[in-house]
Structures are given as C-alpha cells and as structure tokens.
Design an enzyme around this catalytic site. Structure first.
Site, short mmCIF file in Angstrom:
data_model
loop_
_atom_site.label_atom_id
_atom_site.label_comp_id
_atom_site.label_asym_id
_atom_site.label_seq_id
_atom_site.Cartn_x
_atom_site.Cartn_y
_atom_site.Cartn_z
NE ARG A 105 -2.43 -1.43 3.35
CZ ARG A 105 -2.37 -2.64 3.91
NH1 ARG A 105 -2.91 -3.66 3.31
NH2 ARG A 105 -1.78 -2.82 5.06
CD GLU B 176 1.09 -9.09 16.66
OE1 GLU B 176 0.37 -9.98 17.12
OE2 GLU B 176 0.65 -8.07 16.14
#
Length: 175
Positions: free
Chosen positions: A58, A95
């Site tokens: 993006r 994560e």
C-alpha cells in the site's frame, strides 16, 4: 472533506481483537485520493528530497504519485524475493516470527535524501526495518510519512526513538 471519514474500520481482521484500518474506500474515492496526494505534495514540495521509497504494497499506492508530482524517483521496498536485480535485505521481528524486506542495491546513491512512505504506522517494525535498509545503502531518511498513525501501538515513538521524523495525515486511537 476529512480523509479520516473515508477510512473503514474492519473489526477482527486479520485476527480476533484487531481493528483493521482499511484505506481502500479512501483510494476508490477520486476526491479523497486527490486530497490525500495533494496534502502530501504540499507538505513536501519545498523539501530537499532525492527519492521517495514506498513499502510494499500500500505504500506504493501513495509513494508513486507523490514521486511523480514532486518530480522525484520512486524506490520500491519489497518482500523477500520480489525484486529482480541484486538486492540487500533486512530481517525484522513480527509478533508471530520474522520477515524480510529488500531493496535494489542501486536504488539509492550514498547521501541521497529519502522520504519513506507507507499507508499506516502501527508497531513500526516494518518502517524501522525499511529505515535501516535505506541507511545500509547510504540513504538518509528525511521523514517517515503515513496516512494513518495508530499511536497506541507505539510505532511513531519507536521510530522517533531512533531519530526519525514521523508525519501522518490522521490517527486512530486504540488498536
């Protein structure tokens, strides 16, 4: 028109508890897209910039028209294995594991001033990795630019702790 009104929140995407900030309604709106790019052009029109780097994917959507409008070169920063010529990469923590982004070794000349662009700053891991990558090949980040800042996730603070300037057009509280 505030661009924030054109950013959709998608609850529990990509996983339970995450409030995903989706810029696709902003991008499909011709006025919203024009306002977004025009605001960034106004901010950087007088800045000393040599290249504009966009983070996959993006970030490309904003960085390319911004580079065009400012008459600067566009540099893609991509995921592992996506660039065709010689690259240099940087691994970073997520994560749930690690990831890697890469840049062509000839994308930025030593000492060139680079604006880093992406759609959103959350935890800052990808943007921090992109800054380190650009530094490895001799570029100097003048600012990290985003449409959205999620301040509660600490990405802005993380980048600023490493001496980076950060700009976002809007922010959303919470995660």
């Amino acid at each position: 028109m505030p661009i924030k009104s054109l950013i959709r929140t998608v609850p529990h995407y990509p996983k339970q508890g995450v409030m995903f900030r989706d810029i696709t309604p902003l991008l499909k709106d011709p006025v919203g897209l024009r306002i977004t790019v025009d605001e960034l052009v106004r901010r950087y029109v007088d800045a000393r910039i040599d290249k504009i780097a966009g983070i996959e994917s993006r970030g490309f959507i904003l960085a390319a028209p911004l580079a065009y409008a400012l008459g600067k070169g566009f540099v893609p920063i991509r995921k592992r294995g996506k660039l065709p010529a010689e690259t240099i990469g940087h691994d970073y923590e997520l994560e749930y594991g690690t990831d890697r982004i890469e840049i062509h070794t000839d994308a930025i000349e030593k000492g060139e001033r680079v604006l880093l662009v992406d759609d959103l700053i959350a935890t800052g891991g990808t943007a921090e990795a992109a800054c380190k990558l650009i530094g490895k090949i001799g570029g100097e980040i003048i600012e990290c630019c985003f449409i959205i800042d999620l301040p509660d996730l600490g990405g802005r603070a993380r980048l600023e702790k490493h001496g980076q300037k950060v700009f976002a057009l809007c922010e959303f509280e919470g995660d």
